[in-house]
Enzyme design. Structure first.
Site, mmCIF file in Angstrom:
data_model
loop_
_atom_site.group_PDB
_atom_site.id
_atom_site.type_symbol
_atom_site.label_atom_id
_atom_site.label_comp_id
_atom_site.label_asym_id
_atom_site.label_seq_id
_atom_site.Cartn_x
_atom_site.Cartn_y
_atom_site.Cartn_z
ATOM 1 N N ARG A 50 -3.575 -4.612 2.982
ATOM 2 C CA ARG A 50 -3.649 -3.147 2.837
ATOM 3 C C ARG A 50 -3.198 -2.668 1.460
ATOM 4 O O ARG A 50 -2.568 -1.624 1.324
ATOM 5 C CB ARG A 50 -2.810 -2.441 3.907
ATOM 6 N N SER A 102 -4.140 3.548 11.738
ATOM 7 C CA SER A 102 -2.748 3.078 11.677
ATOM 8 C C SER A 102 -1.994 3.910 10.651
ATOM 9 O O SER A 102 -2.407 3.995 9.501
ATOM 10 C CB SER A 102 -2.707 1.620 11.225
ATOM 11 N N GLU A 147 1.029 3.733 5.648
ATOM 12 C CA GLU A 147 -0.206 3.135 5.161
ATOM 13 C C GLU A 147 -1.094 4.260 4.625
ATOM 14 O O GLU A 147 -1.939 4.058 3.760
ATOM 15 C CB GLU A 147 -0.917 2.439 6.338
#
Ligand code: EPU
Length: 336
Positions: free
Chosen positions: A161, A236, A332
């Site tokens: 990520r 997420s 995130e």
């Protein structure tokens, strides 16, 4: 080119908080993008599908939507084809287009919200596949100089990520197109992720095609993750934390059932969803925000959520995970 003043941003970010941008421009070509970037307003931000960004307050500047369109097969080899797509293309539609052309490699990434241009920024990933696995190169417009630069895989510094575009390159480039290396038949499938196998078994599919895998992924995601068209969310919300082996040993003593996966440099990746769930957040609603009932890692907008409510929830989740597990969760999602 679409230009507007005091644009309602709720339809431009999937979490859907009602905020406004001082000015808004939608760029459909590289020329329009250059024009937008030369706007005298100093404060600017470029967005794609708005699925990994949350505007928690009014944006006192220019929001530029990257809406560059187009996709094509650019080269063909014995076993592979190179495909290029423009930054504003919808990611999921691009996945479906590749499947239709019988090109494999991104079927596990079906139904991920967002655009092609946003995908490399956080190296999107799901069900055992990451964007970096099929990535060849990208072109990006450097905001400072207005020049188009090419980035090869090694220049992007992809990690879980993460990429150059979230670190040193943050806010300095607009990704205009991405080239992928996809497989021709016979496809190399990645069905090792437990829930994909289970889904294929359920459907009694023994020899899956890339289309079967994408359908399995779509079925799993639709069950676990809320549709942003119906329930505001940005997937997420936190990254899965990566900790040292030593820290993991300590944690394991108290929580022997903690889900964990091997990560780079012999570190251990934990499941943020599990940590949050253990703290009792799953399905909890506070005012207009809360954690989704089927996936604790997804924060949802129950309707009229405000930025203040969201910030408070994020702070509370982080502090409860920290006090129970001594682990710091990191967002995130981009909060603006
Ligand atoms: N779990 C819980 N409670 C929950 C949900 C999950 O305890 O409410 C446990 C599960 O039992 C499992 C573990 O947590 O042991 C991991 O859950 P899951 O397999 O659902 O995956 P995840 O780590 O939460 C990641 C990505 C998702 C991606 C899935 C599938 C991150 C931050 N998230 O989720 O990506 O779809 O794996 O590969 O890496 C996104 O980035 O927006 C996203 C949705």
């Amino acid at each position: 080119m679409k230009v507007s003043i005091e644009e309602d941003l709720s339809k431009h970010h999937t979490f859907g908080i009602s905020t406004k941008a001082k000015k808004f421009l939608e760029a459909k070509t590289e020329q329009e993008l250059l024009f937008a970037l030369s706007d005298p307003i100093k404060k600017k931000i470029v967005i794609g599908g708005g699925s990994n960004i949350v505007f928690i307050q009014d944006y006192d500047g220019l929001v530029i939507k990257n809406a560059l369109q187009g996709k094509s097969i650019v080269r063909s080899f014995k076993h592979t084809k190179y495909v290029t797509a423009k930054g504003g293309e919808n990611w999921h539609q691009f996945v479906l287009w590749c499947i239709k052309k019988k090109l494999g490699g991104i079927e596990n990434l079906a139904l991920i919200p967002g655009t092609v241009g946003a995908a490399p920024i956080q190296n999107i990933g799901a069900y055992g596949v990451e964007l970096k696995d099929v990535f060849v190169k990208l072109k990006a417009l450097e905001i400072k100089t207005g020049k188009i630069k090419t980035f090869w895989k090694k220049d992007c510094d992809f990690a879980y990520r993460n990429s150059f575009f979230k670190k040193e390159g943050k806010g300095q480039f607009v990704i205009t197109e991405v080239t992928f290396k996809l497989n021709k038949k016979p496809h190399i499938l990645n069905t090792s992720y437990g829930s994909i196998l289970m889904q294929l078994q359920k459907e009694e599919i023994q020899k899956p095609t890339i289309e079967d895998v994408s359908k399995a992924v779509i079925a799993i995601r639709s069950k676990k993750l809320p549709d942003p068209e119906k329930i505001g969310n940005c997937g997420s919300f936190f990254k899965n934390p990566i900790i040292s082996k030593r820290a993991f040993k300590e944690l394991f003593k108290s929580y022997p059932n903690v889900p964990h996966y091997p990560a780079r440099e012999s570190k251990i990746k934990l499941a943020a969803a599990w940590l949050i769930d253990q703290c009792g957040w799953k399905g909890k609603k506070i005012g207009n925000v809360g954690c989704y009932k089927h996936q604790a890692l997804v924060i949802i907008n129950h309707g009229q959520a405000t930025g203040i409510e969201l910030q408070k929830l994020v702070k509370n989740i982080k502090s409860s995970v920290h006090s129970k597990f001594n682990i710091n969760l990191e967002e995130e999602v981009n909060i603006v």
